[in-house]
Design an enzyme around this catalytic site. Structure first.
Site, PDB file in Angstrom:
ATOM      1  N   LYS A 191       3.038  24.495  -4.174  1.00  0.00           N
ATOM      2  CA  LYS A 191       1.725  23.940  -3.827  1.00  0.00           C
ATOM      3  C   LYS A 191       1.776  22.410  -3.843  1.00  0.00           C
ATOM      4  CE  LYS A 191      -0.641  28.076  -5.398  1.00  0.00           C
ATOM      5  NZ  LYS A 191      -1.464  28.731  -6.430  1.00  0.00           N
ATOM      6  N   ARG A 215       0.821  -1.226   0.000  1.00  0.00           N
ATOM      7  CA  ARG A 215       0.000   0.000   0.000  1.00  0.00           C
ATOM      8  C   ARG A 215       0.850   1.269   0.000  1.00  0.00           C
ATOM      9  NH1 ARG A 215      -3.241   1.679  -2.510  1.00  0.00           N
ATOM     10  NH2 ARG A 215      -3.886  -0.484  -2.675  1.00  0.00           N
ATOM     11  N   GLU A 247       6.864  39.651  -8.851  1.00  0.00           N
ATOM     12  CA  GLU A 247       5.552  39.446  -9.461  1.00  0.00           C
ATOM     13  C   GLU A 247       5.068  40.761 -10.072  1.00  0.00           C
ATOM     14  OE1 GLU A 247       3.405  36.181  -6.525  1.00  0.00           O
ATOM     15  OE2 GLU A 247       2.320  37.958  -7.215  1.00  0.00           O
ATOM     16  N   LYS A 300       6.147  39.839  -3.758  1.00  0.00           N
ATOM     17  CA  LYS A 300       4.733  39.842  -4.136  1.00  0.00           C
ATOM     18  C   LYS A 300       4.103  41.196  -3.815  1.00  0.00           C
ATOM     19  CE  LYS A 300       4.292  34.907  -3.450  1.00  0.00           C
ATOM     20  NZ  LYS A 300       3.415  33.799  -3.064  1.00  0.00           N
ATOM     21  N   ASP A 333       2.071  37.718 -13.677  1.00  0.00           N
ATOM     22  CA  ASP A 333       1.113  37.015 -12.827  1.00  0.00           C
ATOM     23  C   ASP A 333      -0.281  37.097 -13.419  1.00  0.00           C
ATOM     24  OD1 ASP A 333       0.065  35.667 -10.658  1.00  0.00           O
ATOM     25  OD2 ASP A 333      -0.162  37.483  -9.445  1.00  0.00           O
TER      26      ASP A 333
END
Lengths: 271, 271, 271, 271, 271, 271
Positions: free
Chosen positions: B127, B92, B189, B159, B210
């Site tokens: 992410k 598994r 950005e 940012k 962006d």
């Protein structure tokens, strides 16, 4: 859980947050909001205070929702106030967890709604992301499901290769029962009507109908007494779930809930 | 990585594999195969020998593919031979990792094909699933992409909230540059043409467009000299990716590669 | 287990074995024997090779017995050959574990013999030494017993304070069942005939007769159908165990097996 | 110690306390008492606040006794107030430690009383349960004893196999002394009058009379000057301890204090 | 950092502080001062509150200086008030860290002063004490320097053996650039004028002049455009540093700052 | 030690060695040599095989020297053969440890030579770099010294603040002796002739002359019987060490050996 979050922060922050540390000093304060950018079921809100507790206990967190609540796109789910630098250092870890858990809760809740049964419960599998099983399984509960085994240690699942090795379902169940104490449940995977009958005659606690249509399950279930729990499993998706309503099995397990997760979009804004 | 896999095995096996331990003795041996049940790009094959090395070094593993290879549905990707009990105990964890990593590699490779550029590289974001960043980022490379920052420690991303706090892009970049050593790159950005011009006039290394359309990027890119690297990012999906080919940016980063993964279906059979 | 043994070696050896290191060089070799100095049931033999694997993989270990075997006073149970210094460095950790585990196995086996039942199994409790639960529970199996819950995570035990809080056994069981998935068993502690009847009418899996004489249990057991497992528990000692034979309960749990252990005397000799 | 207790809680609670979590919510509060159900000497009270500090810092703990105090059967030793769920989650780990430590303290104190010497101190050995040495040795102090070596790192014990290897006690002591700094004490095990004389002539700090009767020890002790510390050890039990009073050795070490512990019965009641 | 300090306390205190525990009870309170016994630049003051936070949160710490401040011999840099026993238990770990870090900061600041450049920055290397890299690199910043790479993961350094293997500087840089994402900087070590020209023609970010005199560097630097960062490194000491002022390189890295540290003398007094 | 080295490798390598991984494949093999670039005493050679064992067990290491050996500038001390990539990944951690340890051994050996005493031993202090105490203390032994206490747990040092608190040296020693078992030595710091006389009259094991000239020590030592060990400590440097030869104290402890280390220059060449 705190130890897990600590480890995730180390993974993301490493030696230092070069950006935030170069720009903000410890004394620069601000407010920020966690916002839902999609509608769904929320899970993992406690991650926000636990993360900031680790990074900077002076950050104030106000949760405006509870785990399991529905949110709509645009809703604020939490506000934070404190050191901007530390708020930003925790942002990515919080969002990565919160978005995944809320994605799982949302998909679970959709399945519960779709099934629309007062008897049959939706449950999960062990197909979780390694390292996050407790988070994934908690999210399933937030969505209205219940948890199947947590691991190989808290329940026996007798599968085809176990049965082939022992010669029959009855022999496999007997061999396992002999070695186990009172608290362990034994579940048997069945793939034919004969399997179901054999399982009923064994000393098992749960019968799983593996990869069968609702009609087949209804047919086979005639053989199963009330004292044995039943479960449908295998290739059940959101699309084909509804007709399982009439099988009246006790549980339906859905691997897709945790093995292929679409995050719920949540962002940190307002700084 | 070995320490991670050890931890994942503990998560799944816990105190004992009650099923396998009750049925198989240490001396029951067998063969099994890892099979692709979908076509895609494979990643994470080394997980198989590393896991069995931890569980039982006497299990023999033969890999029939290499990470980054294409597989078609039905193909065998690895064979294992040894204690049935231990082969099952690792199943598994191996599948959960291998399916996720191959899912990421497959999606990355599809993006590379779709973009079909000899200049522009596909890259990832932060992410990723907490605890699996190294696994996720390695899978992106297997699919033909490259890696953006690993964390907050190996690169600066300026940012909107940093810029607002400092007053201008130039001031933000200058403030950061003052505090950093020679090895750190600074990315800015940009959300408007004025931002791009300001970034070009600052001492930054990379300009990110962006959340802009390919046409806008082409227009803004006129201002950027060759010595500054360019990146497109934000809401770029498999569906809208192709037209970015003509922007000739250096990198396109895709959050969906790792934040919403669909596993590649792989199974263990033949026991 | 290896990680536990590593930790125990660090506890005992710390910075260095000052005695052995000052006297023996790495190249001084010798033979030694692990000897039973009392008769009993052996458990934990694998500790010997695992410990020396960690300290010095070149030490050869030959086990002359298997876990669960009976030994008589004076019998050699294992021989070791290799660096004297390293043999001595592992001596105390090995003996402390082996003596305790063999003590538990011996006491368990005496209880199994005393009970002399083909139906009723002897089982353990959670009254183990913190940090050694896996070792203690493994020793019970070597002595011929089986394991009750490993912890609070793998089974529900409904006790008097749960029942009082919910209002009745039926309500307590229903409340728990509502929240749990298919793999969890629910055991109810009963202290009166009314309790037993209530438990039978609830959706529980196991009924425990808490602190009752064999005669009382026989009397109350009339109410319990075959599909519910039964357990006797509470203040059952080696002295009062025999008459429980006739209760024909499924399990008898004995706290004394692990909470008050008398070591089996084993020594390392022959160097 | 906090890290040890954390680890013990994980061992017992694992993924969740299924019973308490299903029945009690976070807001259900109550009182409970830790009660002695046997008379003895208490040790390990600090475990109660430290455990609840880890589980739920809002639980209030009041200790009514101090470590080392005598308790009589029926006495309350501590009260706790707070979340019932969390009080129950810590119960077993606290009791398992507190009962063992109080068992050790009680047996130590009985030995001190039995010996009834103003000069000779009772001390422990390294025959402790792996992982709990600090707990076991602290309990010996609560009972009025003192601690022998904590491990192989904080003192040298020259035994028969060291002596045989070096040729004589004098040579063994000289070899060790040559390699060690100022803070290390050297103890020599003696098994004959000749051994004692050799040890006196060596540069040792402590002479141990191994496995000898009180009369023999009194006889041999004539050879030992005041500047060398003396210890009696080996097969000294509660039954044969009293006559060692007249040997006037400095220390008597008792292995049984920690290797074969009978818990002191303590329970959590009143919820 | 807290986890590091915890580990250092365990290294020093181990099972117990035998001296302080035997003499002071928990309730004996006192004041103490950390005093500079040499003049220099202070670094690591936060170690004092973090250590006492771990040992005893009731100890009050007042810092009279900030990291980076100059201190003169005899100055008090911090005062502490609380349990004498716990103040003493933390003394050695605090001083060992604080003296080393202040030694590094002092030497760094002396180098910055000696160089006296408004353009060229002093930076460190990876020649730090294993386990203390974050502490060492933080101390360099306190002294007015900046940090070179933290490890092998946050920047590429192409050295002679890489170049020899690839055939030329251009090929080595191209091979590396091909595999890396946008955030990684590439530095090339040059040992000849031809190397410098080759590096300029490659796609590198930084050129290092390895082991060259100021005059040579000035000469070679003619080839380097403004868009490439320059660094002088190799056998630059406090003694030969000054003439590098005129090279106008961007960075000078000094290995001696961290690999051969002379502690700044600081003591704990006043108890 | 292996766990320490593992941790140091993680500190330096982190997510990946970007340079070596981009240039060399696993199959590129080569030879390299560890070379002394200064003369001195070597310590820590075992670090080389242990590090490569962790990184890549197929790398062959041949040690041409033993710890404690003298090396001259230009001598090869070890050769390695295997994967170039993995040889380079371990280089910095090995050199950072080996250079420091050899620096300590060299300085210790110089002190031993300078003192030139057949009676008095050179020993270390607790002024070691946090996290490296075992490495630092081992290096002192390689240089011909011996080890003082490893930490606060393996010996008692009674200092001025302990004495002031208790009222006198005799009272302080008595208070400590009362609480300790047979294996603990008690050392008393003395700063006046009266202190020495008081210490002699107490039950201490070692008297330390703190910060005194050789002449003063010779004078005070008249009061000390042979059964008490003596130590000179405090501000003894390589420069003022020689005259301590005539004090005939048993030990001289030198803080500078470990708190201000100059590395021995060693490099990896030949690739």
């Amino acid at each position: 859980m705190k130890q897990h979050i600590q480890q995730f922060l180390i993974e993301d922050i490493g030696t230092n947050d070069l950006s935030a540390s170069s720009i903000f000093s410890e004394s620069d304060k601000g407010n920020a909001n966690f916002l839902a950018k999609e509608s769904g079921t929320i899970s993992g809100l406690y991650i926000i205070p636990e993360t900031y507790q680790l990074l900077d206990p002076s950050i104030e967190v106000h949760l405006l929702k509870q785990d399991g609540d529905k949110v709509v796109s645009g809703e604020t789910i939490a506000t934070v106030n404190g050191s901007i630098k530390h708020i930003l250092m925790g942002e990515r870890v919080i969002l990565n967890l919160l978005q995944r858990m809320s994605g799982i809760a949302t998909r679970t809740n959709e399945a519960v709604q779709r099934l629309s049964s007062s008897h049959t419960r939706i449950c999960d599998t062990r197909k979780t992301v390694p390292g996050l099983r407790l988070f994934d399984k908690y999210a399933v509960i937030c969505g209205g499901g219940v948890n199947h085994r947590f691991g190989l240690y808290d329940g026996v699942m007798i599968k085809d290769n176990h049965i082939a090795f022992c010669g029959s379902i009855e022999k496999a169940v007997a061999k396992v029962r002999e070695k186990l104490g009172p608290m362990v449940k034994i579940e048997v995977e069945t793939e034919s009507e004969a399997d179901v009958i054999a399982a009923v005659n064994s000393d098992c606690d749960i019968i799983m109908f593996d990869n069968q249509t609702p009609d087949t399950i209804k047919n086979w279930q005639r053989h199963v007494p009330k004292t044995i729990v039943t479960e449908a499993s295998g290739n059940i998706t959101f699309e084909n779930l509804a007709p399982y309503h009439d099988t009246e099995v006790d549980f339906i397990s859905l691997g897709y809930l945790t093995h292929s997760v679409t995050s719920l979009d949540i962002s940190l804004g307002g700084l």
